[in-house]
Design a protein around this motif. Structure first.
Motif, PDB file in Angstrom:
ATOM      1  N   VAL A   5      71.510 -11.970-125.665  1.00 48.41           N
ATOM      2  CA  VAL A   5      71.686 -10.651-125.361  1.00 48.41           C
ATOM      3  C   VAL A   5      71.778 -10.530-123.879  1.00 48.41           C
ATOM      4  CG1 VAL A   5      70.909  -8.285-125.181  1.00 48.41           C
ATOM      5  CG2 VAL A   5      70.584  -9.670-127.158  1.00 48.41           C
ATOM      6  N   THR A   6      72.949 -10.073-123.095  1.00 46.78           N
ATOM      7  CA  THR A   6      72.811 -10.097-121.834  1.00 46.78           C
ATOM      8  C   THR A   6      73.039  -8.763-120.964  1.00 46.78           C
ATOM      9  OG1 THR A   6      75.531 -10.290-122.087  1.00 46.78           O
ATOM     10  CG2 THR A   6      74.584 -12.372-121.710  1.00 46.78           C
ATOM     11  N   GLY A   7      73.023  -7.761-121.930  1.00 41.20           N
ATOM     12  CA  GLY A   7      72.783  -6.557-121.130  1.00 41.20           C
ATOM     13  C   GLY A   7      72.466  -5.309-122.432  1.00 41.20           C
ATOM     14  N   ILE A   8      72.003  -4.345-122.148  1.00 47.34           N
ATOM     15  CA  ILE A   8      71.665  -3.146-122.744  1.00 47.34           C
ATOM     16  C   ILE A   8      72.907  -2.043-122.305  1.00 47.34           C
ATOM     17  CG2 ILE A   8      69.802  -1.575-123.712  1.00 47.34           C
ATOM     18  CD1 ILE A   8      69.554  -4.384-124.593  1.00 47.34           C
ATOM     19  N   ALA A   9      73.520  -1.473-123.082  1.00 46.86           N
ATOM     20  CA  ALA A   9      74.440  -0.531-122.691  1.00 46.86           C
ATOM     21  C   ALA A   9      73.876   0.930-123.367  1.00 46.86           C
ATOM     22  CB  ALA A   9      75.691  -0.546-123.161  1.00 46.86           C
ATOM     23  N   VAL A  10      74.023   2.209-122.641  1.00 48.17           N
ATOM     24  CA  VAL A  10      73.562   3.274-123.262  1.00 48.17           C
ATOM     25  C   VAL A  10      74.508   4.366-122.893  1.00 48.17           C
ATOM     26  CG1 VAL A  10      71.970   4.052-121.131  1.00 48.17           C
ATOM     27  CG2 VAL A  10      71.599   4.875-123.423  1.00 48.17           C
ATOM     28  N   ASN A  11      74.701   5.414-123.856  1.00 45.80           N
ATOM     29  CA  ASN A  11      75.484   6.417-123.635  1.00 45.80           C
ATOM     30  C   ASN A  11      74.692   7.859-123.926  1.00 45.80           C
ATOM     31  OD1 ASN A  11      77.261   8.665-123.841  1.00 45.80           O
ATOM     32  ND2 ASN A  11      79.206   7.288-124.354  1.00 45.80           N
ATOM     33  N   THR A  12      74.253   8.607-123.360  1.00 46.47           N
ATOM     34  CA  THR A  12      73.575   9.685-123.747  1.00 46.47           C
ATOM     35  C   THR A  12      74.518  10.975-124.023  1.00 46.47           C
ATOM     36  OG1 THR A  12      72.778  10.123-121.437  1.00 46.47           O
ATOM     37  CG2 THR A  12      71.097   8.805-122.909  1.00 46.47           C
ATOM     38  N   GLU A  13      75.394  10.768-123.821  1.00 44.87           N
ATOM     39  CA  GLU A  13      76.349  12.065-123.817  1.00 44.87           C
ATOM     40  C   GLU A  13      77.164  11.998-125.086  1.00 44.87           C
ATOM     41  OE1 GLU A  13      76.446  14.420-121.230  1.00 44.87           O
ATOM     42  OE2 GLU A  13      74.788  13.086-120.606  1.00 44.87           O
ATOM     43  N   GLU A  14      76.532  11.615-126.342  1.00 46.48           N
ATOM     44  CA  GLU A  14      77.470  11.620-127.424  1.00 46.48           C
ATOM     45  C   GLU A  14      76.834  12.834-128.346  1.00 46.48           C
ATOM     46  OE1 GLU A  14      78.747   6.921-127.412  1.00 46.48           O
ATOM     47  OE2 GLU A  14      79.053   8.326-129.025  1.00 46.48           O
ATOM     48  N   ALA A  15      77.975  13.096-129.279  1.00 44.01           N
ATOM     49  CA  ALA A  15      77.617  13.867-130.272  1.00 44.01           C
ATOM     50  C   ALA A  15      78.035  13.243-131.617  1.00 44.01           C
ATOM     51  CB  ALA A  15      78.373  15.155-130.190  1.00 44.01           C
ATOM     52  N   LYS A  16      77.520  13.189-132.685  1.00 43.25           N
ATOM     53  CA  LYS A  16      77.922  12.635-133.979  1.00 43.25           C
ATOM     54  C   LYS A  16      78.392  13.786-134.939  1.00 43.25           C
ATOM     55  CE  LYS A  16      75.334  12.739-136.891  1.00 43.25           C
ATOM     56  NZ  LYS A  16      75.327  13.258-138.399  1.00 43.25           N
ATOM     57  N   ILE A  17      79.480  13.484-135.642  1.00 41.75           N
ATOM     58  CA  ILE A  17      80.201  14.310-136.715  1.00 41.75           C
ATOM     59  C   ILE A  17      80.185  13.653-138.148  1.00 41.75           C
ATOM     60  CG2 ILE A  17      82.058  15.596-137.420  1.00 41.75           C
ATOM     61  CD1 ILE A  17      81.271  16.556-134.826  1.00 41.75           C
ATOM     62  N   THR A  18      79.399  13.943-139.054  1.00 47.16           N
ATOM     63  CA  THR A  18      79.575  13.423-140.297  1.00 47.16           C
ATOM     64  C   THR A  18      80.241  14.107-141.337  1.00 47.16           C
ATOM     65  OG1 THR A  18      77.476  12.299-139.894  1.00 47.16           O
ATOM     66  CG2 THR A  18      78.170  12.483-142.035  1.00 47.16           C
ATOM     67  N   ILE A  19      81.357  13.723-141.918  1.00 43.33           N
ATOM     68  CA  ILE A  19      81.996  14.299-143.210  1.00 43.33           C
ATOM     69  C   ILE A  19      81.549  13.869-144.482  1.00 43.33           C
ATOM     70  CG2 ILE A  19      84.124  14.948-143.971  1.00 43.33           C
ATOM     71  CD1 ILE A  19      85.523  14.536-141.576  1.00 43.33           C
ATOM     72  N   ARG A  20      80.758  14.366-145.295  1.00 50.08           N
ATOM     73  CA  ARG A  20      80.167  13.897-146.505  1.00 50.08           C
ATOM     74  C   ARG A  20      81.042  14.097-147.617  1.00 50.08           C
ATOM     75  NH1 ARG A  20      75.407  11.252-145.218  1.00 50.08           N
ATOM     76  NH2 ARG A  20      74.232  12.973-143.787  1.00 50.08           N
ATOM     77  N   GLN A  21      81.141  12.721-148.443  1.00 49.56           N
ATOM     78  CA  GLN A  21      81.882  12.705-149.520  1.00 49.56           C
ATOM     79  C   GLN A  21      83.441  13.036-149.529  1.00 49.56           C
ATOM     80  OE1 GLN A  21      79.777  11.971-152.627  1.00 49.56           O
ATOM     81  NE2 GLN A  21      78.918  11.381-150.839  1.00 49.56           N
ATOM     82  N   LEU A  22      83.936  12.179-148.712  1.00 51.70           N
ATOM     83  CA  LEU A  22      85.470  12.133-148.609  1.00 51.70           C
ATOM     84  C   LEU A  22      85.638  11.343-149.707  1.00 51.70           C
ATOM     85  CD1 LEU A  22      85.670  11.319-144.910  1.00 51.70           C
ATOM     86  CD2 LEU A  22      87.212  12.885-145.928  1.00 51.70           C
ATOM     87  N   PRO A  23      87.123  11.732-150.449  1.00 52.37           N
ATOM     88  CA  PRO A  23      87.649  11.011-151.524  1.00 52.37           C
ATOM     89  C   PRO A  23      87.859   9.447-151.039  1.00 52.37           C
ATOM     90  CG  PRO A  23      88.734  13.036-151.462  1.00 52.37           C
ATOM     91  CD  PRO A  23      87.802  12.898-150.066  1.00 52.37           C
ATOM     92  N   ASP A  24      87.397   8.490-151.812  1.00 51.87           N
ATOM     93  CA  ASP A  24      87.643   7.244-151.331  1.00 51.87           C
ATOM     94  C   ASP A  24      88.780   6.777-151.862  1.00 51.87           C
ATOM     95  OD1 ASP A  24      85.437   4.410-151.695  1.00 51.87           O
ATOM     96  OD2 ASP A  24      87.075   4.557-150.328  1.00 51.87           O
ATOM     97  N   GLN A  25      89.873   7.023-151.188  1.00 49.05           N
ATOM     98  CA  GLN A  25      91.210   6.520-151.612  1.00 49.05           C
ATOM     99  C   GLN A  25      92.332   6.271-150.413  1.00 49.05           C
ATOM    100  OE1 GLN A  25      91.588   9.561-154.550  1.00 49.05           O
ATOM    101  NE2 GLN A  25      92.705  10.896-153.257  1.00 49.05           N
ATOM    102  N   PRO A  26      93.233   5.413-150.513  1.00 47.39           N
ATOM    103  CA  PRO A  26      93.937   5.099-149.532  1.00 47.39           C
ATOM    104  C   PRO A  26      94.581   6.389-148.832  1.00 47.39           C
ATOM    105  CG  PRO A  26      94.432   3.629-151.210  1.00 47.39           C
ATOM    106  CD  PRO A  26      93.261   4.546-151.620  1.00 47.39           C
ATOM    107  N   GLY A  27      94.528   6.452-147.462  1.00 48.65           N
ATOM    108  CA  GLY A  27      95.093   7.616-146.892  1.00 48.65           C
ATOM    109  C   GLY A  27      94.237   8.686-146.266  1.00 48.65           C
ATOM    110  N   VAL A  28      93.260   8.504-146.823  1.00 50.25           N
ATOM    111  CA  VAL A  28      91.939   9.582-146.320  1.00 50.25           C
ATOM    112  C   VAL A  28      91.648   9.365-144.839  1.00 50.25           C
ATOM    113  CG1 VAL A  28      89.724  10.717-146.815  1.00 50.25           C
ATOM    114  CG2 VAL A  28      91.173   9.971-148.626  1.00 50.25           C
ATOM    115  N   ALA A  29      91.175   7.978-144.660  1.00 52.23           N
ATOM    116  CA  ALA A  29      90.853   8.091-143.114  1.00 52.23           C
ATOM    117  C   ALA A  29      91.958   8.159-142.057  1.00 52.23           C
ATOM    118  CB  ALA A  29      90.412   6.384-143.156  1.00 52.23           C
TER     119      ALA A  29
END
Ligand SMILES: C[C@@H](O)[C@H](N)C(=O)O
Ligand SMILES: C[C@@H](O)[C@H](N)C(=O)O
Lengths: 165, 165
Positions: A5-29
């Protein structure tokens, strides 16, 4: 022996979005991230684990300034795709260990996680590559995380500010 | 305009292990990957999304030659930690788009996913960084994935064999 390990990086300006239960089929992502790109939302990391029963959750992080826009876009898409709920957390930080050839050393990941655990820091999300171990944690614990990780990997106490911040 | 994607990497020798419903508290990832490192198992990627109700799933990939060892280690740990089931899939491949500064272009991720979708390829897992978009797909679709991604990003049809293979 080369330091994994040559460095530790941090980003404290993030927000996380989670979408639950997307249909798991081609084209969704494709639809989801197509819409997000159209809205001019800059995505940092994307994490999707393998789902169960034809649906899965997808999370992505954005700069905190784009939280509202990202959340409403996600909700619109979730509705169109028949997904479940959308969760937003604007109090997260991304902390990463960066190095060359870390992959061969699963001991590096073990040390990274053990270091955070000893500091009582819960790992919310994990996304790794050969040269980077990234975790999403509570923003309030970011400073502690950076400190203990520098110590654990024998690094200078100057944390490298993540270029994504 | 600089090409956001400079190469497509593929690893068709991967196996995926998923541990369902690990207790979502400090120390769990540390125990899991500590045990895995002790066993001399080389981990490629690790993916964990944010859980619901105090538990979450963790997946990791290994070289296919280590499937049995990784699976039994995961099962032992799952038992000790009070996790749920362990799933193994030795028929996966990892396909990645590699580039510098892809992060600013959420359009790159959108194009990557749209390209796979048009080829009928389901994205099982996603793990990204600023310089890499990686997905886990069915191994039987890896060749198609590499072909359509090269075309979509205007690249030479020589796929860059992933150094992890
Ligand atoms: C959930 C989403 O990733 C889906 N599997 C797709 O291929 O688009
Ligand atoms: C699930 C696991 O990542 C747990 N949250 C930990 O911090 O170890």
């Amino acid at each position: 022996e080369k330091a994994p390990v040559t460095g530790i990086a941090v980003n404290t300006e993030e927000a996380k979005i989670t979408i639950r239960q997307l249909p798991d089929q081609p084209g969704v992502a494709a639809k989801l991230f197509g819409k997000i790109a159209e809205q001019g939302i800059n995505v940092d990391i994307i994490v999707q684990n393998i789902g169960a029963e034809k649906a899965t959750d997808v999370s992505f992080t954005v700069n905190r300034s784009q939280t509202e826009k990202a959340a409403s876009t996600a909700k619109a898409i979730a509705g169109e795709l028949g997904a479940g709920s959308v969760e937003t957390d604007a109090k997260v930080a991304k902390v990463s260990a960066v190095g060359i050839g870390m992959r061969a050393s699963s001991g590096t990941a073990a040390r990274f996680f053990a270091t955070l655990a000893e500091a009582g820091i819960n790992v919310q999300m994990i996304s790794t590559s050969e040269i980077r171990i990234s975790v999403i944690i509570d923003e309030g614990q970011a400073n502690d995380a950076v400190t203990v990780l520098h110590r654990a990997f024998g690094l200078d106490t100057e944390s490298e500010k993540d270029p994504t911040s």
